[in-house]
Every structure is written in structure tokens, then in C-alpha cells.
Scaffold this motif. Structure first.
Motif, PDB file in Angstrom:
ATOM      1  N   LEU A  95       0.826  -1.198   0.000  1.00 53.71           N
ATOM      2  CA  LEU A  95       0.000   0.000   0.000  1.00 53.71           C
ATOM      3  C   LEU A  95       0.866   1.255   0.000  1.00 53.71           C
ATOM      4  O   LEU A  95       2.062   1.200   0.291  1.00 53.71           O
ATOM      5  N   SER A  96       0.253   2.374  -0.318  1.00 53.76           N
ATOM      6  CA  SER A  96       0.992   3.640  -0.382  1.00 53.76           C
ATOM      7  C   SER A  96       0.810   4.490   0.877  1.00 53.76           C
ATOM      8  O   SER A  96       1.401   5.560   0.994  1.00 53.76           O
ATOM      9  N   SER A  97      -0.004   4.034   1.814  1.00 55.25           N
ATOM     10  CA  SER A  97      -0.326   4.822   3.006  1.00 55.25           C
ATOM     11  C   SER A  97       0.905   5.071   3.879  1.00 55.25           C
ATOM     12  O   SER A  97       1.737   4.176   4.078  1.00 55.25           O
ATOM     13  N   LYS A  98       0.966   6.284   4.408  1.00 57.95           N
ATOM     14  CA  LYS A  98       2.062   6.666   5.304  1.00 57.95           C
ATOM     15  C   LYS A  98       1.475   7.155   6.620  1.00 57.95           C
ATOM     16  O   LYS A  98       0.268   7.191   6.826  1.00 57.95           O
ATOM     17  N   GLY A  99       2.345   7.569   7.523  1.00 54.36           N
ATOM     18  CA  GLY A  99       1.896   8.102   8.802  1.00 54.36           C
ATOM     19  C   GLY A  99       2.409   7.272   9.961  1.00 54.36           C
ATOM     20  O   GLY A  99       3.097   6.266   9.775  1.00 54.36           O
ATOM     21  N   LYS A 100       2.076   7.716  11.158  1.00 54.42           N
ATOM     22  CA  LYS A 100       2.511   7.017  12.364  1.00 54.42           C
ATOM     23  C   LYS A 100       1.305   6.693  13.246  1.00 54.42           C
ATOM     24  O   LYS A 100       0.299   7.407  13.231  1.00 54.42           O
ATOM     25  N   SER A 101       1.431   5.606  13.994  1.00 53.22           N
ATOM     26  CA  SER A 101       0.447   5.212  14.999  1.00 53.22           C
ATOM     27  C   SER A 101      -0.968   5.186  14.414  1.00 53.22           C
ATOM     28  O   SER A 101      -1.198   4.638  13.342  1.00 53.22           O
ATOM     29  N   THR A 102      -1.938   5.801  15.104  1.00 58.71           N
ATOM     30  CA  THR A 102      -3.337   5.747  14.682  1.00 58.71           C
ATOM     31  C   THR A 102      -3.541   6.381  13.309  1.00 58.71           C
ATOM     32  O   THR A 102      -4.346   5.904  12.501  1.00 58.71           O
ATOM     33  N   GLU A 103      -2.793   7.452  13.021  1.00 59.65           N
ATOM     34  CA  GLU A 103      -2.918   8.119  11.721  1.00 59.65           C
ATOM     35  C   GLU A 103      -2.604   7.147  10.586  1.00 59.65           C
ATOM     36  O   GLU A 103      -3.286   7.149   9.542  1.00 59.65           O
ATOM     37  N   ARG A 104      -1.600   6.319  10.763  1.00 62.17           N
ATOM     38  CA  ARG A 104      -1.232   5.347   9.732  1.00 62.17           C
ATOM     39  C   ARG A 104      -2.363   4.336   9.516  1.00 62.17           C
ATOM     40  O   ARG A 104      -2.698   3.990   8.378  1.00 62.17           O
ATOM     41  N   ILE A 105      -2.974   3.874  10.612  1.00 60.25           N
ATOM     42  CA  ILE A 105      -4.094   2.930  10.506  1.00 60.25           C
ATOM     43  C   ILE A 105      -5.265   3.565   9.772  1.00 60.25           C
ATOM     44  O   ILE A 105      -5.900   2.933   8.915  1.00 60.25           O
ATOM     45  N   ILE A 106      -5.563   4.813  10.103  1.00 63.31           N
ATOM     46  CA  ILE A 106      -6.657   5.531   9.434  1.00 63.31           C
ATOM     47  C   ILE A 106      -6.385   5.638   7.938  1.00 63.31           C
ATOM     48  O   ILE A 106      -7.277   5.404   7.104  1.00 63.31           O
ATOM     49  N   ASN A 107      -5.147   5.968   7.575  1.00 62.44           N
ATOM     50  CA  ASN A 107      -4.797   6.112   6.156  1.00 62.44           C
ATOM     51  C   ASN A 107      -4.925   4.785   5.412  1.00 62.44           C
ATOM     52  O   ASN A 107      -5.383   4.750   4.263  1.00 62.44           O
ATOM     53  N   ILE A 108      -4.530   3.703   6.065  1.00 58.35           N
ATOM     54  CA  ILE A 108      -4.660   2.381   5.446  1.00 58.35           C
ATOM     55  C   ILE A 108      -6.132   2.025   5.257  1.00 58.35           C
ATOM     56  O   ILE A 108      -6.544   1.538   4.195  1.00 58.35           O
ATOM     57  N   ALA A 109      -6.936   2.281   6.295  1.00 59.22           N
ATOM     58  CA  ALA A 109      -8.365   1.981   6.214  1.00 59.22           C
ATOM     59  C   ALA A 109      -9.025   2.772   5.086  1.00 59.22           C
ATOM     60  O   ALA A 109      -9.847   2.238   4.325  1.00 59.22           O
TER      61      ALA A 109
END
Length: 265
Positions: A95-109
């Protein structure tokens, strides 16, 4: 042995805090031989190990694995196949999603179009629940409770073992057993008649209709009218009002996870 034992894969200690995909297995230790020996010794008398799984495990452990992720990922795919689950597994690295912690999970979702995120219960300690709310993603925490199932050593049930413990003893029934753990058996104690009124009946039915998609619904009633109504859509038991001991025994035998009472005493 009628007890639990740990099997672990040794890794190169210097990579202990590396990314999962980078952690190398320490193949200087005979871990594969040790795993297979313990598994075979523990499950050689189980119902399905020799018949369905032993050859696959022997081939799996005969292969040389350099990275811990590769071993875990391929074992996961094999377990999914054995259980008969029809799901697609996507690696985060795809996947192309980035970020850390909860933000990363949100971006993946969001990238996957997910509406619900299921977290382990430990996620309550660090998840930013407001971020899920702001992004219209449902956040659910797993509340898994291991129920009894048929084990190779029946003298004492040991919960929370590996999935192979369930598979080796229960084979093709394993998925059905797992699914029952996520469905509650709910027993409604509800009476209704022209004399006492019908409100109990319709309140109970409305609630049962809300709960039936994920749970097994049962009814127990002491009135013939409510019995005739409930049995149209749900498994229903009738018992006389005077048979108090019979009612207690029936409830004990049904062994519900939850009892909902909507009746006069």
C-alpha cells in the motif's frame, strides 16, 4: 503431555528492533527439528494430525527460512486455507499509506475503503479513538473468550493454545467451532397473553430481531399464546408456571451466554 509448552523461533538479536520484514532467523540453532518433534509428540494421537496435516508440516519445516516474516506469513496463509476462509490478505508494504500510529491505521483503512477497524483489546491503551470518529470509521475492540472444545488430552481443558490445537483434533469442524465463539446463545424469558398483556411479547421479538444476525436466539415461555407467536420465528420452549424446578433445569441444560427477562414474576 497434558500441559502447554512454548515453541519459539530464534532470531539474530541485533535485529530485535528492526522492521518485521528485516528480522533474520538464527538458523545456527536446530529450531525446525525441535518444533516438529514437539508438535508430532503432542499430536500424534489426535484425530486429524497424521491424516490431514503431518505431511504439510514436515514439508514446511524442511524448507530453509531466512526471515521470520516469511515463515509467519506463509504459515498464516496455510492456516487460512485449512480453515476454509475466503479472504484476501494484503501486505501493508503493498500500500501507499504513510503516517505514524493511529494516523497510519486511518490512512490504510481509507485506502482500502474500510468501514470498520477491529483492534486487539490492548489497542485501548494507545489508540486515538477520536481520529476514527472524525474519519467515519467504526473502531471495535476484540473481546475474544476461548470456549471449551475437543482437545487431544481431555482430562483438563487448556484455553488459548495455538490454532493447530483446534485443527489437529477437530479438523474440518474447526471453523464452525470458531464461529460459535463469536455468537452468543441468548435466551429470552418472556410471557404474554390477553390477561397479562402482549407488550412483553413484542418488546422481546423486536430485540430478538435486532440480535439474531450475530447470535443464536432461544425463547422460554409459560403462556400458550406467547409460545405460538415465538415459535413462528425462533426455537421456543414451553413450560408450566408451576414447574419451577423444571424451568431451572431447562435453563441449566440450555446453558445460555445471556438471559433476557421480560415477564411478570
Amino acid at each position: 503431555p497434558n500441559d502447554s509448552i512454548w515453541i519459539t523461533i530464534p532470531i539474530n538479536k541485533k535485529q530485535k528492533f528492526s522492521l518485521n520484514k528485516e528480522i533474520e532467523i538464527n538458523n545456527d540453532e536446530p529450531w525446525q527439528e525441535d518444533h516438529l518433534k514437539k508438535i508430532t509428540r503432542s499430536y500424534t494421537n489426535s484425530n486429524y494430525y497424521k491424516k490431514n496435516y503431518q505431511l504439510v508440516f514436515e514439508n514446511f519445516y524442511a524448507k530453509k527460512w531466512d526471515y521470520l516474516f516469511d515463515f509467519n506469513y506463509n504459515m498464516l496463509l496455510q492456516i487460512i486455507e485449512w480453515l476454509g476462509l475466503k479472504i484476501k490478505v494484503i501486505k501493508e508494504s503493498e500500500l501507499s499509506s504513510k503516517g505514524k500510529s493511529t494516523e497510519r491505521i486511518i490512512n490504510i483503512a481509507n485506502e482500502l475503503g474500510a468501514e470498520t477497524y477491529l483492534s486487539g483489546v490492548g489497542g485501548k491503551e494507545y489508540m486515538n479513538e477520536k481520529l476514527f470518529l472524525d474519519n467515519n470509521i467504526n473502531l471495535e475492540f476484540q473481546n475474544f473468550v476461548c470456549s471449551n472444545y475437543n482437545q487431544v488430552f481431555p482430562e483438563k481443558f487448556i484455553p488459548n493454545l495455538s490454532i493447530i490445537d483446534l485443527l489437529f483434533q477437530n479438523g474440518p469442524e474447526s471453523l464452525s467451532i470458531l464461529q460459535t465463539w463469536f455468537n452468543l446463545k441468548i435466551l429470552f424469558l418472556s410471557d404474554g397473553s390477553q390477561k397479562i398483556g402482549m407488550g412483553h411479547i413484542y418488546r422481546s421479538l423486536n430485540l430478538a430481531d435486532e440480535l439474531k444476525s450475530k447470535n443464536k436466539i432461544l425463547f422460554l415461555t409459560r403462556e400458550k399464546i406467547s409460545y405460538q407467536i415465538f415459535k413462528k420465528n425462533y426455537k421456543t420452549y414451553f413450560i408450566k408456571k408451576s414447574d419451577i424446578n423444571g424451568e431451572k433445569l431447562l435453563i441449566k441444560n440450555l446453558n445460555p451466554n445471556l438471559i433476557i427477562i421480560d415477564k411478570l414474576k
